[in-house]
Design a protein around this motif. Sequence first.
Motif, PDB file in Angstrom:
ATOM      1  N   PHE A  78      17.250   7.510  -1.908  1.00 15.06           N
ATOM      2  CA  PHE A  78      16.885   7.443  -0.448  1.00 15.06           C
ATOM      3  C   PHE A  78      16.080   8.302   0.055  1.00 15.06           C
ATOM      4  CE2 PHE A  78      21.378   5.952  -1.545  1.00 15.06           C
ATOM      5  CZ  PHE A  78      21.311   4.500  -1.030  1.00 15.06           C
ATOM      6  N   VAL A  79      15.656   9.281  -0.626  1.00 19.30           N
ATOM      7  CA  VAL A  79      14.805  10.074  -0.120  1.00 19.30           C
ATOM      8  C   VAL A  79      13.575  10.238  -0.912  1.00 19.30           C
ATOM      9  CG1 VAL A  79      14.306  12.348   0.937  1.00 19.30           C
ATOM     10  CG2 VAL A  79      16.440  11.265   1.534  1.00 19.30           C
ATOM     11  N   ARG A  80      12.117  10.243  -0.250  1.00 15.39           N
ATOM     12  CA  ARG A  80      11.326  10.266  -1.294  1.00 15.39           C
ATOM     13  C   ARG A  80      10.425  11.676  -1.173  1.00 15.39           C
ATOM     14  NH1 ARG A  80       9.434   4.289   0.354  1.00 15.39           N
ATOM     15  NH2 ARG A  80       9.876   5.289   2.332  1.00 15.39           N
ATOM     16  N   SER A  81      10.871  12.457  -0.446  1.00 21.61           N
ATOM     17  CA  SER A  81      10.084  13.823   0.002  1.00 21.61           C
ATOM     18  C   SER A  81      10.925  14.835  -0.735  1.00 21.61           C
ATOM     19  CB  SER A  81       9.933  13.979   1.475  1.00 21.61           C
ATOM     20  OG  SER A  81      11.378  13.632   2.281  1.00 21.61           O
ATOM     21  N   THR A  82      10.557  16.095  -0.573  1.00 21.50           N
ATOM     22  CA  THR A  82      11.265  17.408  -1.277  1.00 21.50           C
ATOM     23  C   THR A  82      12.399  17.828  -0.213  1.00 21.50           C
ATOM     24  OG1 THR A  82       9.764  18.913  -0.108  1.00 21.50           O
ATOM     25  CG2 THR A  82       9.317  17.990  -2.434  1.00 21.50           C
ATOM     26  N   PRO A  83      13.462  18.443  -0.594  1.00 20.41           N
ATOM     27  CA  PRO A  83      14.687  18.575   0.040  1.00 20.41           C
ATOM     28  C   PRO A  83      14.285  19.427   1.610  1.00 20.41           C
ATOM     29  CG  PRO A  83      15.071  18.801  -2.067  1.00 20.41           C
ATOM     30  CD  PRO A  83      13.792  18.705  -2.052  1.00 20.41           C
ATOM     31  N   GLU A  84      13.144  20.411   1.302  1.00 19.02           N
ATOM     32  CA  GLU A  84      12.855  21.211   2.502  1.00 19.02           C
ATOM     33  C   GLU A  84      11.989  20.529   3.447  1.00 19.02           C
ATOM     34  OE1 GLU A  84      10.283  22.055  -1.132  1.00 19.02           O
ATOM     35  OE2 GLU A  84      12.149  21.881  -0.798  1.00 19.02           O
ATOM     36  N   ALA A  85      11.642  19.257   3.344  1.00 16.29           N
ATOM     37  CA  ALA A  85      10.827  18.447   4.109  1.00 16.29           C
ATOM     38  C   ALA A  85      11.608  18.577   5.770  1.00 16.29           C
ATOM     39  CB  ALA A  85      10.585  17.201   3.822  1.00 16.29           C
ATOM     40  N   THR A  86      10.731  18.582   6.556  1.00 18.96           N
ATOM     41  CA  THR A  86      11.057  18.761   7.774  1.00 18.96           C
ATOM     42  C   THR A  86      11.144  17.293   8.649  1.00 18.96           C
ATOM     43  OG1 THR A  86       9.076  19.300   8.849  1.00 18.96           O
ATOM     44  CG2 THR A  86      10.578  21.171   8.343  1.00 18.96           C
ATOM     45  N   GLU A  87      10.521  16.399   8.108  1.00 16.41           N
ATOM     46  CA  GLU A  87      10.184  15.087   8.301  1.00 16.41           C
ATOM     47  C   GLU A  87      10.286  13.969   7.043  1.00 16.41           C
ATOM     48  OE1 GLU A  87       6.826  14.351  10.917  1.00 16.41           O
ATOM     49  OE2 GLU A  87       7.599  15.662  12.596  1.00 16.41           O
ATOM     50  N   PRO A  88      11.471  14.036   6.865  1.00 17.21           N
ATOM     51  CA  PRO A  88      11.854  13.456   5.345  1.00 17.21           C
ATOM     52  C   PRO A  88      11.201  11.999   5.269  1.00 17.21           C
ATOM     53  CG  PRO A  88      13.877  14.629   5.923  1.00 17.21           C
ATOM     54  CD  PRO A  88      12.948  14.315   7.286  1.00 17.21           C
ATOM     55  N   ASP A  89      10.470  11.457   4.221  1.00 17.74           N
ATOM     56  CA  ASP A  89      10.433  10.139   3.917  1.00 17.74           C
ATOM     57  C   ASP A  89      11.607   9.487   3.364  1.00 17.74           C
ATOM     58  OD1 ASP A  89       8.984   8.094   3.231  1.00 17.74           O
ATOM     59  OD2 ASP A  89       7.958   8.634   1.728  1.00 17.74           O
ATOM     60  N   VAL A  90      12.011   8.673   4.021  1.00 15.05           N
ATOM     61  CA  VAL A  90      13.338   8.221   3.760  1.00 15.05           C
ATOM     62  C   VAL A  90      13.196   6.541   3.571  1.00 15.05           C
ATOM     63  CG1 VAL A  90      14.851   9.875   4.784  1.00 15.05           C
ATOM     64  CG2 VAL A  90      14.066   7.664   6.132  1.00 15.05           C
ATOM     65  N   GLN A  91      14.214   6.038   3.078  1.00 17.88           N
ATOM     66  CA  GLN A  91      14.238   4.378   2.823  1.00 17.88           C
ATOM     67  C   GLN A  91      15.704   4.146   2.713  1.00 17.88           C
ATOM     68  OE1 GLN A  91      12.197   2.886  -0.738  1.00 17.88           O
ATOM     69  NE2 GLN A  91      13.196   4.535  -2.213  1.00 17.88           N
ATOM     70  N   ASN A  92      16.076   3.218   3.456  1.00 20.67           N
ATOM     71  CA  ASN A  92      17.505   2.277   3.344  1.00 20.67           C
ATOM     72  C   ASN A  92      18.488   3.441   3.695  1.00 20.67           C
ATOM     73  OD1 ASN A  92      18.884  -0.069   3.192  1.00 20.67           O
ATOM     74  ND2 ASN A  92      19.419   0.462   1.039  1.00 20.67           N
ATOM     75  N   VAL A  93      18.268   4.532   4.526  1.00 27.26           N
ATOM     76  CA  VAL A  93      19.134   5.504   4.879  1.00 27.26           C
ATOM     77  C   VAL A  93      18.673   6.019   6.419  1.00 27.26           C
ATOM     78  CG1 VAL A  93      18.058   7.547   4.167  1.00 27.26           C
ATOM     79  CG2 VAL A  93      20.385   7.430   4.473  1.00 27.26           C
ATOM     80  N   PHE A  94      19.628   6.192   7.336  1.00 25.41           N
ATOM     81  CA  PHE A  94      19.651   6.768   8.733  1.00 25.41           C
ATOM     82  C   PHE A  94      20.614   7.903   8.861  1.00 25.41           C
ATOM     83  CE2 PHE A  94      19.736   6.884  13.293  1.00 25.41           C
ATOM     84  CZ  PHE A  94      18.529   6.511  13.536  1.00 25.41           C
ATOM     85  N   PHE A  95      19.848   8.996   9.337  1.00 22.44           N
ATOM     86  CA  PHE A  95      20.858  10.392   9.547  1.00 22.44           C
ATOM     87  C   PHE A  95      20.860  10.409  11.077  1.00 22.44           C
ATOM     88  CE2 PHE A  95      18.453  11.154   5.551  1.00 22.44           C
ATOM     89  CZ  PHE A  95      19.414  11.358   4.829  1.00 22.44           C
ATOM     90  N   THR A  96      22.375  10.875  11.454  1.00 20.21           N
ATOM     91  CA  THR A  96      22.496  10.934  12.653  1.00 20.21           C
ATOM     92  C   THR A  96      23.608  11.903  12.925  1.00 20.21           C
ATOM     93  OG1 THR A  96      22.753  10.009  15.128  1.00 20.21           O
ATOM     94  CG2 THR A  96      23.934   8.802  13.016  1.00 20.21           C
ATOM     95  N   ASN A  97      24.245  12.072  14.035  1.00 20.23           N
ATOM     96  CA  ASN A  97      25.495  12.985  14.334  1.00 20.23           C
ATOM     97  C   ASN A  97      26.421  12.458  15.588  1.00 20.23           C
ATOM     98  OD1 ASN A  97      24.988  15.342  12.502  1.00 20.23           O
ATOM     99  ND2 ASN A  97      23.086  15.512  13.755  1.00 20.23           N
ATOM    100  N   LEU A  98      27.548  12.800  15.602  1.00 24.14           N
ATOM    101  CA  LEU A  98      28.326  12.792  16.729  1.00 24.14           C
ATOM    102  C   LEU A  98      27.912  13.318  17.983  1.00 24.14           C
ATOM    103  CD1 LEU A  98      31.942  13.520  15.117  1.00 24.14           C
ATOM    104  CD2 LEU A  98      30.993  11.329  15.267  1.00 24.14           C
ATOM    105  N   THR A  99      27.187  14.373  17.979  1.00 21.58           N
ATOM    106  CA  THR A  99      26.578  15.003  19.149  1.00 21.58           C
ATOM    107  C   THR A  99      25.045  15.291  18.939  1.00 21.58           C
ATOM    108  OG1 THR A  99      27.411  17.243  18.613  1.00 21.58           O
ATOM    109  CG2 THR A  99      28.874  15.946  19.849  1.00 21.58           C
ATOM    110  N   ARG A 100      24.394  15.280  19.898  1.00 27.38           N
ATOM    111  CA  ARG A 100      22.881  15.668  19.895  1.00 27.38           C
ATOM    112  C   ARG A 100      22.631  16.844  20.398  1.00 27.38           C
ATOM    113  NH1 ARG A 100      21.980  10.221  18.380  1.00 27.38           N
ATOM    114  NH2 ARG A 100      23.963   9.343  17.779  1.00 27.38           N
ATOM    115  N   CYS A 101      23.343  17.777  20.865  1.00 24.33           N
ATOM    116  CA  CYS A 101      22.971  18.896  21.324  1.00 24.33           C
ATOM    117  C   CYS A 101      23.776  20.009  20.618  1.00 24.33           C
ATOM    118  CB  CYS A 101      22.968  18.974  22.753  1.00 24.33           C
ATOM    119  SG  CYS A 101      21.949  18.008  23.673  1.00 24.33           S
TER     120      CYS A 101
END
Length: 211
Positions: A78-101
């Motif tokens: 699902f991720v085509r970039s390296t684990p340390e990427a700050t803006e990952p190159d992703v496909q077919n996945v969305f990352f989010t959280n319950l809270t935003r702050c």
Amino acid sequence: MDANQQEFENPFGMDEACENCPELCGPRERVVHGYGDVGAEFLVVGTGPTAAAEANGVPFTGAGVGERVQSIFADLGFVRSTPEATEPDVQNVFFTNLTRCRHPDRAPTDREVDTCEPFLNAEIRMINPQIIVPVGERPLRELAVEYTTRRPDSFDIEAEHATTIRGRGFELVPMTDPASMTDTEVTAFVEHMRENVLSRDYRQTKGRQSR
């Protein structure tokens, strides 16, 4: 990735100056909304941004938890970039959280989770995922209230890790806290995803046309 999507970061243009929780407006560095493919069939939901994710403005990035989660989803394709990427190159996945702050000195309160709920609900509604991955106990219980017929207190993240739970309209595949996840637990999650989710037509979990 949706052909009309312009960027991964906060693709739905949610309020980046949100002041719904006044007690967070001072301590936070920024509001961190969801990141990823708006056409994703997989949605990953944590509790809130870590310090590293807040610095990057992207959920599940940065040293520690972020790199571990990125590595797991890279292993799954699902991720085509390296684990340390700050803006990952992703496909077919969305990352989010319950809270935003993020508050630097404490975990999110119940009120803050409730106040942020419309953001998460909007993402779920617009993405319409097939599989949701709750990361940790709190996301699992919060999602259980809304999307399963089981009582929230019947869930134990350690027992539910790397299993599939039938939800209303999609399935949940819980992941235990990456900060304390063992190598054995990482392997169990990856193997469950490959053998029990990706190896079958998970699109049958609900009736919808493929994109």
